[in-house]
Design a protein around this motif. Structure first.
Motif, short mmCIF file in Angstrom:
data_model
loop_
_atom_site.label_atom_id
_atom_site.label_comp_id
_atom_site.label_asym_id
_atom_site.label_seq_id
_atom_site.Cartn_x
_atom_site.Cartn_y
_atom_site.Cartn_z
N ILE A 25 0.83 -1.20 0.00
CA ILE A 25 0.00 0.00 0.00
C ILE A 25 0.87 1.26 0.00
CG2 ILE A 25 -1.67 1.29 1.39
CD1 ILE A 25 -2.53 -1.53 2.48
N LEU A 26 1.83 1.29 0.89
CA LEU A 26 2.70 2.47 1.00
C LEU A 26 3.58 2.65 -0.24
CD1 LEU A 26 3.72 2.08 4.75
CD2 LEU A 26 2.21 3.83 3.80
N ALA A 27 4.04 1.53 -0.80
CA ALA A 27 4.85 1.61 -2.01
C ALA A 27 4.05 2.21 -3.17
CB ALA A 27 5.35 0.22 -2.40
N ALA A 28 2.76 1.88 -3.22
CA ALA A 28 1.89 2.43 -4.27
C ALA A 28 1.81 3.94 -4.16
CB ALA A 28 0.50 1.81 -4.17
N LYS A 75 10.57 -3.78 -4.90
CA LYS A 75 10.29 -3.01 -6.11
C LYS A 75 8.83 -3.11 -6.59
CE LYS A 75 15.02 -3.15 -7.89
NZ LYS A 75 15.90 -3.56 -9.01
N SER A 76 8.34 -4.32 -6.85
CA SER A 76 7.04 -4.45 -7.50
C SER A 76 5.89 -4.39 -6.50
CB SER A 76 6.95 -5.78 -8.26
OG SER A 76 5.63 -5.98 -8.74
N ILE A 77 4.95 -3.51 -6.75
CA ILE A 77 3.76 -3.39 -5.91
C ILE A 77 2.95 -4.68 -5.97
CG2 ILE A 77 1.56 -2.19 -5.64
CD1 ILE A 77 2.98 0.29 -6.80
N TYR A 78 2.75 -5.18 -7.19
CA TYR A 78 1.92 -6.37 -7.33
C TYR A 78 2.56 -7.58 -6.66
CZ TYR A 78 -1.50 -9.51 -9.37
OH TYR A 78 -2.52 -10.42 -9.53
N THR A 79 3.89 -7.66 -6.67
CA THR A 79 4.56 -8.77 -6.00
C THR A 79 4.28 -8.74 -4.51
OG1 THR A 79 6.34 -8.80 -7.63
CG2 THR A 79 6.80 -9.81 -5.50
N LEU A 80 4.36 -7.56 -3.91
CA LEU A 80 4.05 -7.44 -2.49
C LEU A 80 2.60 -7.80 -2.22
CD1 LEU A 80 5.77 -4.18 -1.19
CD2 LEU A 80 6.15 -6.50 -0.39
N TRP A 81 1.72 -7.25 -3.04
CA TRP A 81 0.29 -7.48 -2.88
C TRP A 81 -0.03 -8.97 -3.01
CZ3 TRP A 81 -3.84 -6.16 -7.03
CH2 TRP A 81 -5.11 -6.16 -6.47
N TYR A 82 0.61 -9.62 -3.95
CA TYR A 82 0.39 -11.04 -4.20
C TYR A 82 0.95 -11.89 -3.06
CZ TYR A 82 1.23 -15.51 -6.56
OH TYR A 82 1.29 -16.83 -6.89
N LEU A 83 2.13 -11.52 -2.55
CA LEU A 83 2.75 -12.30 -1.48
C LEU A 83 2.02 -12.17 -0.15
CD1 LEU A 83 6.54 -11.66 -2.14
CD2 LEU A 83 5.31 -13.80 -2.44
N CYS A 84 1.17 -11.15 -0.04
CA CYS A 84 0.41 -10.96 1.19
C CYS A 84 -0.34 -12.23 1.60
CB CYS A 84 -0.62 -9.84 1.01
SG CYS A 84 0.06 -8.21 0.86
N SER A 85 -0.92 -12.90 0.63
CA SER A 85 -1.78 -14.05 0.91
C SER A 85 -1.04 -15.38 0.88
CB SER A 85 -2.92 -14.10 -0.12
OG SER A 85 -3.72 -12.96 -0.01
N ASP A 86 0.26 -15.36 0.60
CA ASP A 86 0.99 -16.60 0.35
C ASP A 86 1.07 -17.50 1.59
OD1 ASP A 86 2.62 -18.55 -0.81
OD2 ASP A 86 3.58 -17.07 -2.08
N LEU A 87 1.81 -17.06 2.60
CA LEU A 87 1.91 -17.85 3.82
C LEU A 87 0.57 -17.97 4.52
CD1 LEU A 87 5.29 -16.78 5.46
CD2 LEU A 87 4.73 -18.96 4.38
N ALA A 117 6.68 0.78 11.23
CA ALA A 117 8.08 0.87 10.81
C ALA A 117 8.46 -0.29 9.90
CB ALA A 117 8.98 0.89 12.04
N LEU A 118 8.03 -1.51 10.23
CA LEU A 118 8.33 -2.67 9.39
C LEU A 118 7.73 -2.52 8.00
CD1 LEU A 118 7.83 -5.68 11.87
CD2 LEU A 118 9.97 -4.94 10.81
N ALA A 119 6.47 -2.07 7.94
CA ALA A 119 5.80 -1.90 6.65
C ALA A 119 6.50 -0.82 5.82
CB ALA A 119 4.34 -1.52 6.88
N THR A 120 6.96 0.23 6.49
CA THR A 120 7.65 1.31 5.79
C THR A 120 8.96 0.82 5.16
OG1 THR A 120 6.70 2.93 7.31
CG2 THR A 120 8.62 3.62 6.03
N ILE A 121 9.72 0.04 5.92
CA ILE A 121 10.97 -0.53 5.40
C ILE A 121 10.69 -1.44 4.21
CG2 ILE A 121 12.88 -2.09 5.96
CD1 ILE A 121 12.66 -1.02 8.87
N MET A 122 9.63 -2.27 4.31
CA MET A 122 9.28 -3.17 3.22
C MET A 122 8.90 -2.39 1.97
SD MET A 122 9.07 -6.38 2.45
CE MET A 122 9.13 -7.10 4.08
#
Length: 543
Positions: free
Chosen positions: A139-142, A393-405, A383-388
């Motif tokens: 979200i923040l990267a977007a 780089k890719s917004i969609y990669t982060l968004w997609y990995l959200c549901s992985d584990l 703070a953790l989310a900000t660092i991430m």
């Protein structure tokens, strides 16, 4: 890039408005000493506000930017997240919302700690926390990419400032502030994006998007990737369920019926709110970027556009709409970010304060202490989310990995703790370990994790082509069920001595160690002793 002062002023005004609304809503928690009321807004969220906050939470910066990015890069057919998350909310409303609300849980982890114990609940918190941090990072990267493109603000500065604003009003108001700011933010998202669409569609640099749409931006699934496609779709549907950010809204409603209603309405809202982003992705595909100010004024290389796919939404707003219109679009993206970032940060912090700090470390902690721990956790998660957001780089990669584990590890746990009465800590632990191990062993290039196990159809060039994430989830589920039934059978049939029930979850769960030793580890004798009575799941000595 030169800083766009009018754009910066518009963003500052928007942030001030959101901050004022958040602090205004925080008045309802002023002097509040009950942590549950802060976490769940006193369980007083009605249908209208509930629908707004549920939809706004899912429709974040990752949602609108990621959808545009994927439609532009891979086509509409391959943009699975909007439909996947919409179906997830609907399924959650049918199978989980009523049960969770009727049981009066405070967080998503409560049923796990009750059924499997505090320490197992602590383990389950790990993938839940990672999911929330990945989500907030996306979200923040977007927002960072949008502010960088439209007003020339530094990517890092935009992310840090936005995170600080969201943390500030969430810190004081809890769910009240989050819910009421969501109402305004969702309206900003809807109006801001839809205002931009007509201008972008009618731009002199954009061809008719309906011409050759099936080949240009709708496209189709490559047969080679069918397994990966199905794996991703199932991940988004069922991996979208075990989220505290979802259940916090479900548990904050006045009734179980409202909890179901806002789940269904939220699913519909996700589909509706994805339409502008889909159109923006299609517009970007049909734009002649060589004629825009991207090349003629700012001297960028048009061949770089595909490499900037994660910036495609702000690029369309910047170069294919008038400047004043792009500011409204910027407000929409900012609203989307704030509406989801605050929710996610609050969710992870509530779970930590209640299910980790209180249940594992400080069982006698006061309500005031729990509230302060939650506030400190808000800083940590933010703070953790900000660092991430800054480092990936890719917004969609982060968004997609959200549901992985969450999909591989948490979904089987949620399903079993809700519907399988014989599930226990032994099964939960084994299922957790198996799911975690095999998912990590499958590798994750975007996070630099090498492949340890090559599943069928593995390709050196394309990676795992088999739907291995779903396989890992099923392995986790079946092992949880099998081990739970096996241990339940072995202990209750006296094949295994009760003293081996070290987790106290089958035959020893209601009896203290001292009494089991006194009666030679025979629970029936403890139960029959007239000097003892069962109260709140424990055997307490009668005075």
């Amino acid at each position: 890039m030169v800083l766009n002062v009018p754009g910066l002023i518009s963003v500052i005004i928007f942030y001030i408005v959101i901050l004022v609304i958040g602090l205004w809503a925080a008045r309802r928690t002023k002097g509040e000493t009950n942590s549950e009321n802060v976490m769940l807004a006193g369980r007083n969220i009605g249908a209208l506000v509930g629908i707004f906050t549920m939809t706004a939470t899912w429709v974040g910066g990752g949602f609108i930017n990621g959808t545009a990015e994927t439609v532009y890069s891979y086509g509409l057919v391959n943009c699975q997240a909007p439909l996947g998350y919409a179906l997830s909310l609907v399924i959650g409303g049918i199978f989980f919302a009523r049960k969770m609300r009727e049981n009066g849980y405070v967080t998503m982890l409560d049923p796990f700690t009750r059924a499997y114990g505090e320490r197992m609940g602590g383990l389950i918190y790990i993938p839940a926390l990672l999911g929330e941090v990945f989500w907030s990072g996306a979200i923040l990267a977007a927002l960072g990419s949008t502010l960088r493109v439209i007003i020339g603000l530094s990517h890092e500065v935009a992310i840090i400032v936005s995170a600080c604003i969201a943390v500030f009003y969430t810190l004081f108001g809890g769910l009240y502030s989050v819910a009421y700011t969501d109402v305004v933010q969702l309206a900003c998202i809807f109006i801001g994006l839809w205002l931009c669409i007509p201008f972008a569609l009618t731009s002199e640099f954009v061809e008719n998007i309906s011409v050759n749409s099936s080949t240009e931006w709708i496209k189709e699934v490559d047969p080679i990737y069918v397994g990966v496609y199905m794996d991703s779709f199932l991940l988004l549907i069922f991996g979208g369920l075990p989220w505290q950010v979802y259940f916090q809204r479900v548990l904050s409603t006045r009734t179980a019926g409202i909890a179901q209603t806002l789940s269904f309405a939220g699913g519909l809202g996700c589909l509706i709110m994805s339409i502008p982003s889909i159109l923006i992705g299609a517009i970007a595909v049909n734009a002649d970027w060589s004629r825009t100010a991207y090349v003629t004024r700012d001297n960028f290389n048009v061949s770089d556009i595909p490499n900037r796919a994660s910036d495609i939404l702000p690029l369309v707003l910047q170069y294919l709409t008038p400047e004043w219109v792009s500011f409204f679009g910027l407000g929409a993206v900012s609203a989307a970010v704030m509406s989801s970032a605050d929710s996610s940060i609050l969710s992870a912090s509530c779970m930590f304060a209640r299910n980790i700090y209180k249940m594992i470390f400080r069982q006698k902690a006061s309500e005031k202490e729990i509230i302060w721990v939650m506030r400190i956790a808000i800083f940590g998660v933010g703070a953790l989310a900000t660092i991430m957001a800054i480092t990936v780089k890719s917004i969609y990669t982060l968004w997609y990995l959200c549901s992985d584990l969450v999909y591989v590890v948490l979904f089987p746990q949620l399903l079993c703790v809700t519907y399988l009465r014989t599930s226990n800590t032994y099964g939960s632990l084994v299922g957790y370990i198996i799911g975690m191990f095999f998912r990590i062993a499958g590798g994750e290039p975007s996070l630099g994790i090498d492949v340890l196990i090559k599943f069928p159809y593995y390709s050196t060039e394309n990676g795992q082509m088999f739907p291995f994430k779903t396989l890992c989830m099923l392995m986790s589920f079946t092992s949880l069920v099998f081990v739970s039934y096996l241990t339940d059978f072995l202990f209750k049939k006296n094949i295994l001595h009760p003293r081996f029930d070290i987790f106290k979850c089958v035959v020893n769960k209601d009896y203290p160690d001292v009494e089991l030793k006194k009666y030679n580890a025979n629970p029936q004798e403890v139960f029959a002793n007239p000097g003892f009575t069962q109260s709140s799941g424990e055997i307490a000595a009668k005075q």
